[in-house]
Design a protein around this motif. Structure first.
Motif, PDB file in Angstrom:
ATOM      1  N   GLY A 142       0.815  -1.222   0.000  1.00 54.45           N
ATOM      2  CA  GLY A 142       0.000   0.000   0.000  1.00 54.45           C
ATOM      3  C   GLY A 142       0.842   1.262   0.000  1.00 54.45           C
ATOM      4  N   ALA A 143       1.916   1.263   0.823  1.00 51.64           N
ATOM      5  CA  ALA A 143       2.791   2.445   0.877  1.00 51.64           C
ATOM      6  C   ALA A 143       3.507   2.659  -0.455  1.00 51.64           C
ATOM      7  N   ALA A 144       4.002   1.559  -1.049  1.00 47.83           N
ATOM      8  CA  ALA A 144       4.678   1.684  -2.352  1.00 47.83           C
ATOM      9  C   ALA A 144       3.716   2.178  -3.424  1.00 47.83           C
ATOM     10  N   LEU A 145       2.495   1.665  -3.409  1.00 51.04           N
ATOM     11  CA  LEU A 145       1.497   2.113  -4.396  1.00 51.04           C
ATOM     12  C   LEU A 145       1.185   3.594  -4.226  1.00 51.04           C
ATOM     13  N   PHE A 146       1.049   4.035  -2.971  1.00 52.52           N
ATOM     14  CA  PHE A 146       0.748   5.444  -2.705  1.00 52.52           C
ATOM     15  C   PHE A 146       1.896   6.352  -3.154  1.00 52.52           C
ATOM     16  N   ILE A 147       3.128   5.998  -2.801  1.00 52.71           N
ATOM     17  CA  ILE A 147       4.273   6.862  -3.093  1.00 52.71           C
ATOM     18  C   ILE A 147       4.554   6.923  -4.596  1.00 52.71           C
ATOM     19  N   LEU A 148       4.614   5.755  -5.232  1.00 48.09           N
ATOM     20  CA  LEU A 148       4.969   5.723  -6.661  1.00 48.09           C
ATOM     21  C   LEU A 148       3.863   6.312  -7.529  1.00 48.09           C
ATOM     22  N   ALA A 149       2.605   6.025  -7.202  1.00 43.25           N
ATOM     23  CA  ALA A 149       1.502   6.591  -7.983  1.00 43.25           C
ATOM     24  C   ALA A 149       1.447   8.111  -7.828  1.00 43.25           C
ATOM     25  N   SER A 150       1.690   8.605  -6.620  1.00 42.84           N
ATOM     26  CA  SER A 150       1.698  10.057  -6.398  1.00 42.84           C
ATOM     27  C   SER A 150       2.858  10.722  -7.134  1.00 42.84           C
ATOM     28  N   ALA A 151       4.041  10.089  -7.068  1.00 44.59           N
ATOM     29  CA  ALA A 151       5.212  10.662  -7.743  1.00 44.59           C
ATOM     30  C   ALA A 151       5.024  10.667  -9.255  1.00 44.59           C
ATOM     31  N   ALA A 152       4.492   9.568  -9.792  1.00 42.70           N
ATOM     32  CA  ALA A 152       4.275   9.500 -11.240  1.00 42.70           C
ATOM     33  C   ALA A 152       3.223  10.504 -11.693  1.00 42.70           C
ATOM     34  N   THR A 153       2.192  10.692 -10.884  1.00 38.95           N
ATOM     35  CA  THR A 153       1.159  11.677 -11.227  1.00 38.95           C
ATOM     36  C   THR A 153       1.719  13.095 -11.184  1.00 38.95           C
ATOM     37  N   PHE A 154       2.554  13.385 -10.180  1.00 40.78           N
ATOM     38  CA  PHE A 154       3.155  14.717 -10.101  1.00 40.78           C
ATOM     39  C   PHE A 154       4.095  14.982 -11.279  1.00 40.78           C
ATOM     40  N   SER A 155       4.783  13.928 -11.727  1.00 42.08           N
ATOM     41  CA  SER A 155       5.712  14.109 -12.850  1.00 42.08           C
ATOM     42  C   SER A 155       5.001  14.545 -14.119  1.00 42.08           C
ATOM     43  N   ARG A 156       3.719  14.239 -14.227  1.00 42.83           N
ATOM     44  CA  ARG A 156       2.967  14.623 -15.420  1.00 42.83           C
ATOM     45  C   ARG A 156       2.722  16.125 -15.489  1.00 42.83           C
ATOM     46  N   PHE A 157       2.955  16.846 -14.378  1.00 42.37           N
ATOM     47  CA  PHE A 157       2.829  18.303 -14.386  1.00 42.37           C
ATOM     48  C   PHE A 157       4.120  19.004 -14.798  1.00 42.37           C
TER      49      PHE A 157
END
Length: 473
Positions: A142-157
């Motif tokens: 769960g922690a890995a999913l939260f961190i990596l998904a958030s980081a990947a989403t932020f990178s799209r900005f």
């Protein structure tokens, strides 16, 4: 009934066969109306295919790619190799095969990279979670999913990531989520990730092969044609605008269409940005090498839009309802039309330069002629007598009638400066793309002919003649 309302008449008609006739007519009218709309729709679709047959060919390419990739589901030997994940190859073809080769390659590479990185990370997280035990497995995943998904989403900005890897970041989030979450109920995650990656590679490879080999549509070539067309439209709008104002021509449908061509230039920024971004992913093709300076086309487009903005202001002045001084308009007409014609000639020569991908040997002469005519127009405007100090013309010409002509002339001279910026951008493109001089290219073509051979002495004489002409101008 009162007298104000008048007399009301009511007629009662009994039901009869006429009602059935009216109903039948309404039904036939409805059917005819729908049939007419259907014919117009079919004709519209047909004209789209006739005007650009590449769109029809693209539809056939998509159908062929889907037919081929579904063989991994229908044929048992192929199905045993990839298993139930064969459906991912079908989905990859649906989302990755685009109209242009650049868009297909962009999506395919992003999809492969996003899938591989996400699959390997998901396997690594699953391995760490298994080593940590059942108590911490859910927490780690769960922690890995939260961190990596958030980081990947932020990178799209981030602008650079959004321009080139936005689709890859989205696929990374999708793949990592599917593999990491499904791996909680499946013991062997690595085979699942490998099958997912292999099916994606199969689908993307098929898309790239079909897109490049069968009637390819290159985004770089589309950008190249768009810039050339915009230069021609800009030239037609500028010359037509000046001629219509000073010659008082009656505008028809064709002239208005040419006059409004500059609006296509103003609205082309999104298309140019998209095509330039996709052209970077394409391999060398035609006259375009691998590292062709596609960014320079964006600079040319930006300078053209600045010029088109001046033409837009010029059109606004021309269509103004304010009265103008016919005397001043007549005095300025010849010089203004000369500037408009020379500027349009420069723009058309720039279009020829980009189209032939050769350095023009008469562009410098045209630019000098344009600047000289603009200087003449400025001198003529400065020498025009002041209406307030001229006793002979005192109060004969209201100042409001002079303002419009002065504004038009000032905009024309400003357009000359904007055209010079376009010239500089095209010259920079010719240097970056290493355009061949038109004179040398002509000589090369003549070398293949035994009848038209040019000696070095004659070439030197031609160069000296051109230099003298430039000095005279």
């Amino acid at each position: 009934m009162t007298e104000d309302k008048g007399v009301e008449w009511r007629i009662k008609v009994e039901d009869g066969p006429w009602k059935t006739a009216v109903t039948c007519c309404s039904i036939w009218e409805f059917i005819a109306n729908r049939y007419s709309k259907l014919c117009k729709f079919i004709k519209k679709i047909w004209m789209i295919g006739v005007n650009d047959p590449r769109k029809f060919i693209h539809c056939l390419k998509v159908g062929m790619a889907l037919t081929i990739v579904t063989l991994f589901y229908y044929l048992k030997p192929l199905y045993n190799g990839v298993g139930g994940n064969a459906i991912w190859a079908v989905m990859t073809v649906v989302v990755a095969l685009e109209y242009t080769a650049g868009a297909t390659i962009y999506k395919s590479i992003n999809r492969i990279c996003g899938t591989i990185v996400a699959g390997l990370l998901a396997f690594s997280v699953h391995w760490v979670a298994n080593k940590a035990g059942e108590q911490f497995e859910i927490v780690i995943v769960g922690a890995a999913l939260f961190i990596l998904a958030s980081a990947a989403t932020f990178s799209r900005f981030i602008p650079t990531v959004k321009a080139r890897f936005d689709y890859g970041a989205m696929i990374f989030i999708l793949t990592f989520s599917l593999v990491a979450v499904s791996g909680y109920r499946i013991d062997e995650v690595f085979p699942l990730a490998i099958q997912r990656i292999s099916t994606v590679i199969i689908g993307t490879s098929l898309c790239i092969i079909i897109s490049i080999t069968i009637c390819p549509v290159w985004a770089g070539l589309e950008l190249y044609v768009l810039v050339i067309g915009n230069l021609d439209k800009l030239a037609n709008s500028l010359q037509g605008c000046v001629d219509q104002y000073f010659e008082a021509q009656t505008a028809n449908e064709e002239s208005n269409k040419k006059l409004m061509g500059y609006k296509c230039v103003l609205n082309s920024k999104a298309s140019e940005d998209s095509m330039a971004n996709l052209a970077r992913w394409e391999p060398a093709h035609g006259n375009f090498h691998f590292r062709h300076p596609w960014k320079q086309y964006l600079k040319i487009g930006a300078t053209m839009r600045r010029c088109a903005a001046c033409i837009d202001a010029l059109v606004g002045c021309i269509h103004s309802e304010n009265k103008t001084s016919d005397n001043m308009k007549k005095i300025m007409s010849q010089s203004s039309m000369k500037v408009g014609t020379n500027s349009a000639c420069v723009l058309r020569e720039l279009a020829i330069t980009i189209k032939s991908m050769t350095k023009s040997n008469k562009l410098d002469i045209l630019v000098v002629e344009m600047n000289n005519s603009a200087q003449e127009l400025q001198n003529l405007l400065k020498s025009y007598p002041d209406t307030h100090n001229n006793s002979n013309a005192k109060m004969e010409i209201p100042i409001i009638e002079i303002i419009q002509v002065v504004t038009v002339v000032s905009l024309i001279t400003e357009i000359v400066a904007r055209v010079e910026d376009i010239v500089k951008s095209v010259e920079e493109l010719s240097n970056l793309a290493k355009f061949e001089p038109a004179m040398f290219k002509c000589d090369k073509s003549k070398q293949h002919s035994t009848d038209n051979k040019i000696s070095p002495e004659e070439q030197e004489k031609d160069e000296v003649a051109i230099i003298k002409t430039l000095q005279m101008v």
